[in-house]
Design a protein around this motif. Structure first.
Motif, PDB file in Angstrom:
ATOM      1  N   GLY A 109       2.793   3.434  -0.988  1.00 19.34           N
ATOM      2  CA  GLY A 109       3.923   4.255  -1.523  1.00 19.34           C
ATOM      3  C   GLY A 109       3.477   5.248  -2.878  1.00 19.34           C
ATOM      4  N   ARG A 110       3.910   6.303  -2.992  1.00 14.34           N
ATOM      5  CA  ARG A 110       3.893   7.124  -4.287  1.00 14.34           C
ATOM      6  C   ARG A 110       5.128   7.488  -4.978  1.00 14.34           C
ATOM      7  N   GLY A 111       5.027   7.835  -6.330  1.00 14.49           N
ATOM      8  CA  GLY A 111       6.214   8.180  -7.203  1.00 14.49           C
ATOM      9  C   GLY A 111       5.929   8.333  -8.386  1.00 14.49           C
ATOM     10  N   THR A 112       6.873   8.649  -9.388  1.00  7.30           N
ATOM     11  CA  THR A 112       6.394   8.910 -10.696  1.00  7.30           C
ATOM     12  C   THR A 112       6.349   7.456 -11.298  1.00  7.30           C
ATOM     13  N   GLN A 113       6.863   6.298 -10.723  1.00  8.66           N
ATOM     14  CA  GLN A 113       6.866   5.297 -11.328  1.00  8.66           C
ATOM     15  C   GLN A 113       6.832   4.164 -10.238  1.00  8.66           C
ATOM     16  N   VAL A 114       5.952   3.063 -10.266  1.00  6.39           N
ATOM     17  CA  VAL A 114       5.796   1.896  -9.346  1.00  6.39           C
ATOM     18  C   VAL A 114       5.966   0.570 -10.208  1.00  6.39           C
ATOM     19  N   GLY A 127      11.140   8.536  -8.574  1.00  7.49           N
ATOM     20  CA  GLY A 127      10.923   9.705  -9.008  1.00  7.49           C
ATOM     21  C   GLY A 127      10.269  10.390  -7.839  1.00  7.49           C
ATOM     22  N   ASP A 128      10.554  11.192  -6.977  1.00  5.26           N
ATOM     23  CA  ASP A 128      10.097  11.973  -5.751  1.00  5.26           C
ATOM     24  C   ASP A 128       9.256  10.922  -4.998  1.00  5.26           C
ATOM     25  N   ALA A 129      10.148   9.795  -4.508  1.00 10.92           N
ATOM     26  CA  ALA A 129       9.315   8.512  -3.984  1.00 10.92           C
ATOM     27  C   ALA A 129       9.075   8.714  -2.612  1.00 10.92           C
ATOM     28  N   SER A 130       7.978   8.284  -1.874  1.00 11.28           N
ATOM     29  CA  SER A 130       7.786   8.059  -0.721  1.00 11.28           C
ATOM     30  C   SER A 130       7.131   6.684  -0.316  1.00 11.28           C
ATOM     31  N   LEU A 131       7.367   6.119   0.791  1.00  9.97           N
ATOM     32  CA  LEU A 131       6.866   4.919   1.164  1.00  9.97           C
ATOM     33  C   LEU A 131       6.548   4.904   2.897  1.00  9.97           C
ATOM     34  N   ARG A 132       5.415   4.534   3.100  1.00 13.04           N
ATOM     35  CA  ARG A 132       5.260   4.595   4.620  1.00 13.04           C
ATOM     36  C   ARG A 132       4.641   3.284   5.052  1.00 13.04           C
ATOM     37  N   ARG A 133       4.566   3.108   6.465  1.00 10.62           N
ATOM     38  CA  ARG A 133       4.122   1.934   6.947  1.00 10.62           C
ATOM     39  C   ARG A 133       3.091   2.809   7.998  1.00 10.62           C
ATOM     40  N   SER A 134       1.852   2.299   7.873  1.00  3.00           N
ATOM     41  CA  SER A 134       0.782   2.739   8.895  1.00  3.00           C
ATOM     42  C   SER A 134      -0.071   1.624   9.618  1.00  3.00           C
ATOM     43  N   LEU A 135      -0.470   2.038  10.856  1.00  2.00           N
ATOM     44  CA  LEU A 135      -1.235   0.985  11.565  1.00  2.00           C
ATOM     45  C   LEU A 135      -2.374   1.802  12.027  1.00  2.00           C
TER      46      LEU A 135
END
Length: 187
Positions: A109-114, A127-135
């Motif tokens: 995940g990425r954003g302004t604050q975690v 803040g412009d957040a993204s979250l992903r799951r990868s394999l």
């Protein structure tokens, strides 16, 4: 041409919540690992079990890696950590952790604050957040929005739009979901 579909914010959130159930949990071995902290400046209050970090923050706990520009960690009397890391206008805060189960499955995940609460196992990215799951380095699922909350115990996500959002601003949240394959039993 295709007409765009319009959904209410509530409907979008319910679809996202329903779609993201059943994912693997965070690696449980991380709970017993020590915390490794790196920053340009670290301030430690051993009595209150609090740590302030400034400049190029790197926090490692087992397979969990959190980065940012400023951070604060508070350890409660039971030994659970509450981590709050912020980025700047030039850099983002990030989170990465291996999932329990397949060896190469990760949440990123990425954003302004975690923020991460180890006791409740709640991750919040704002803040412009993204979250992903990868394999195996291949993206399976991805969420984007203003605020993303993930409850690792119940394995549920919530994407929250800004409080001042207007219907014409939709979509405020986006999800890309890979199909779930059902296991078959041989008899």
């Amino acid at each position: 041409m295709f007409e765009p579909l319009h959904f209410s914010k509530s409907a979008c959130l319910l679809v996202l919540l329903a779609a993201f159930t059943g994912l693997a949990q965070a690696e449980k071995a991380d709970q017993d690992k020590p915390i490794i902290l790196e920053a340009e400046k670290v301030s430690v209050n051993d009595v209150q079990q609090s740590y302030d970090l400034n400049g190029q923050v790197l926090l490692i706990k087992g397979s969990m890696i959190v980065t940012g520009e400023d951070g604060h960690i508070q350890v409660d009397p039971e030994g659970y950590e509450f981590v709050d890391v912020k980025g700047t206008s030039d850099t983002v805060a990030s989170f990465r952790q291996r999932r329990e189960g397949p060896a190469d499955e990760f949440m990123q995940g990425r954003g302004t604050q975690v923020t991460y609460n180890a006791k409740t196992e709640q991750l919040t990215i704002t803040g412009d957040a993204s979250l992903r799951r990868s394999l195996n380095m291949q993206m399976l699922d991805q969420l984007q929005g203003t605020k993303i909350e993930y409850d690792d115990i119940t394995e549920r996500y919530r994407v929250t739009p800004p409080a001042d959002a207007k219907p014409e601003d939709l979509p405020l949240a986006r999800a890309i979901l890979s199909p779930r394959r059902k296991a078959t039993l041989d008899k």
